[in-house]
Design an enzyme around this catalytic site. Sequence first.
Site, PDB file in Angstrom:
ATOM      1  N   GLN A 199       0.817  -1.222   0.000  1.00  0.00           N
ATOM      2  CA  GLN A 199       0.000   0.000   0.000  1.00  0.00           C
ATOM      3  C   GLN A 199       0.850   1.272   0.000  1.00  0.00           C
ATOM      4  OE1 GLN A 199      -2.951  -0.241   3.174  1.00  0.00           O
ATOM      5  NE2 GLN A 199      -3.512  -2.314   2.575  1.00  0.00           N
TER       6      GLN A 199
ATOM      7  N   HIS B 107      -1.925   0.465   5.570  1.00  0.00           N
ATOM      8  CA  HIS B 107      -2.674   1.442   6.369  1.00  0.00           C
ATOM      9  C   HIS B 107      -1.877   2.709   6.676  1.00  0.00           C
ATOM     10  CE1 HIS B 107      -5.730  -1.734   7.987  1.00  0.00           C
ATOM     11  NE2 HIS B 107      -5.530  -1.831   6.684  1.00  0.00           N
TER      12      HIS B 107
ATOM     13  N   GLU C   6     -16.565   2.963   7.058  1.00  0.00           N
ATOM     14  CA  GLU C   6     -17.276   4.055   7.737  1.00  0.00           C
ATOM     15  C   GLU C   6     -17.168   5.381   7.000  1.00  0.00           C
ATOM     16  OE1 GLU C   6     -15.719   4.291  11.737  1.00  0.00           O
ATOM     17  OE2 GLU C   6     -16.625   2.355  12.309  1.00  0.00           O
TER      18      GLU C   6
ATOM     19  N   TYR D 134     -13.392   7.667  17.726  1.00  0.00           N
ATOM     20  CA  TYR D 134     -14.264   6.892  16.831  1.00  0.00           C
ATOM     21  C   TYR D 134     -14.171   5.383  17.092  1.00  0.00           C
ATOM     22  CZ  TYR D 134     -15.500  11.313  14.969  1.00  0.00           C
ATOM     23  OH  TYR D 134     -16.014  12.588  14.898  1.00  0.00           O
TER      24      TYR D 134
ATOM     25  N   TYR E 259     -10.243  -9.926  10.393  1.00  0.00           N
ATOM     26  CA  TYR E 259     -10.127 -10.858   9.271  1.00  0.00           C
ATOM     27  C   TYR E 259      -9.916 -12.299   9.734  1.00  0.00           C
ATOM     28  CZ  TYR E 259     -10.182  -7.310   5.670  1.00  0.00           C
ATOM     29  OH  TYR E 259     -10.578  -6.312   4.818  1.00  0.00           O
TER      30      TYR E 259
END
Length: 378
Positions: free
Chosen positions: A80, A147, A248, A258, A269
Site C-alpha cells: 500500500q 494502512h 465508515e 471513533y 479478518y
Amino acid sequence: MNRILALALCVLLLSCVRAQDDLPFEVEVLGSFEQPWALAFLPDGRMLVTEKKGNLLLVGQDGQTFGSIGGVPDVDYGRQGGLGDVVLHPDFENNGLVYLSYAEAGIGDTRGAAVGRGVLTLTDGGGSLADFDVIWRQYPKVVGFGHYGHRLLFDDDGYLWITSGDRQKFTPAQDMQSNLGKVLRLHDDGAVPDDNPFVDYDSEDPLVDDDGVYGQIWSLGHRNPLGIATDLSGQLWIVEMGPKHGDELNRIERGGNYGYPIVSNGDHYDGREIPDHDTRPDFNAPAAYWVPAISPGHVMFYSGDMFGDWRGNALAAGLSSKAIIRIEIDGSEAREVERFEMNARIRAIVQGPDGALWVLEDERGDSEGRLLKLTPKG
Ligand SMILES: [Ca+2]
C-alpha cells in the site's frame, strides 16, 4: 418500461445500484497511469497526478502527460505504500507550494507516512519541486506495508488536515503518544495550532513526554482513513476502510474518539469479533457504514452545477466495490442513495474546474489505472 420499473424500485428501496449500461453520465477514457493514487488541478487547468512508485506527473485535460516533476522525495514503494496524495497550498498562486504524502523508509525494516512540501516550477516538459521540506511524519515508524492513510486536505481556514492510518497495528489508534490511527490538524508549515483539542494532554499525566505528538491530534480511534473532505457548510468528514466489513463515513468532531479497534461494525479478518458501535455509545458512531464492505479509497463533496442535483452530496470512490457511491447528507445524518458500477477499482474522485468529475482507477487485477472524465448524459 424496465427502466421505469427499476427507478420505481430504487425509490422504494431508497438506494439503488446503476449498472454500467444505465449510468447517468458519459464516461470518457483519457489515458492510463501506473498505479495512480491522487490528482489535483492546477490553476491553469492542468493536473498533477501521483503514481505510487514515486512519479509526479503534469497532465493535460486531454489526458496527455506533459512530463514528470523532478524533486520528489524517495518513496518506500511496496504493497500500500509509495507516493500518495498531492494538494496545493491555498495560496499556491503566490507561493507555488505543493504538498505530497508518501511512505518513507526508517531504520531497520520500518517505514511510515510522511508529508512534505516544495515550490513548484512548471516547464514545457514537466517541472520541478524545489526546497522540498518534510513537515510531518507518522510516529512511530513500524514494520509492514499497510494502512498509511495519508490523505491531505486544506480547509477554508487554511489548516492542513492529514489522515493517519493505524499501520495495521490496531492499538496505536487509541494511544495518545502515537499519531497513528488519527486525524491531525496542523498549520501549513506543520506547526501545531494552539487551539487543537489535546495540546495540554501532558498536563493530565506526569509520565507523558511534553514533546509528544498528541498536540497534532484532532480525533482518534481511526483505522485506515483514505478520504477526507469538507461539506458545503465546512463540516469535516472522512471515509475509512473497516476491518472485515464495517467501512465508515465519519463526521469528524473536535476531540472525538471513533472507537477503533475497540468497536467496529466489521470484525477481524481472522474471524474474531469486534463489538459493534452500539455496544459503546461513549465512542462516536459512524454517520453511515457498509456491511458488506465498499472499500472507500477517497471521498469528495460535489459543489458544481454540471451535476446540479448532486450539490452537497458526498461521492465516495469504491475499491473492492468497483463503484462510485453517492451519499446524501442531512446535518449529521448520511445515507447511500445510489451506487454506480464502474467495473474497475476506483481510487480517486475529484471535481474539475468545470464541474465534471475526474476519476482515477486503481491499477490492480483487471483495473487498469485509467483517468476517466464523467459528464452528465445529454
Ligand atoms: Ca463488529
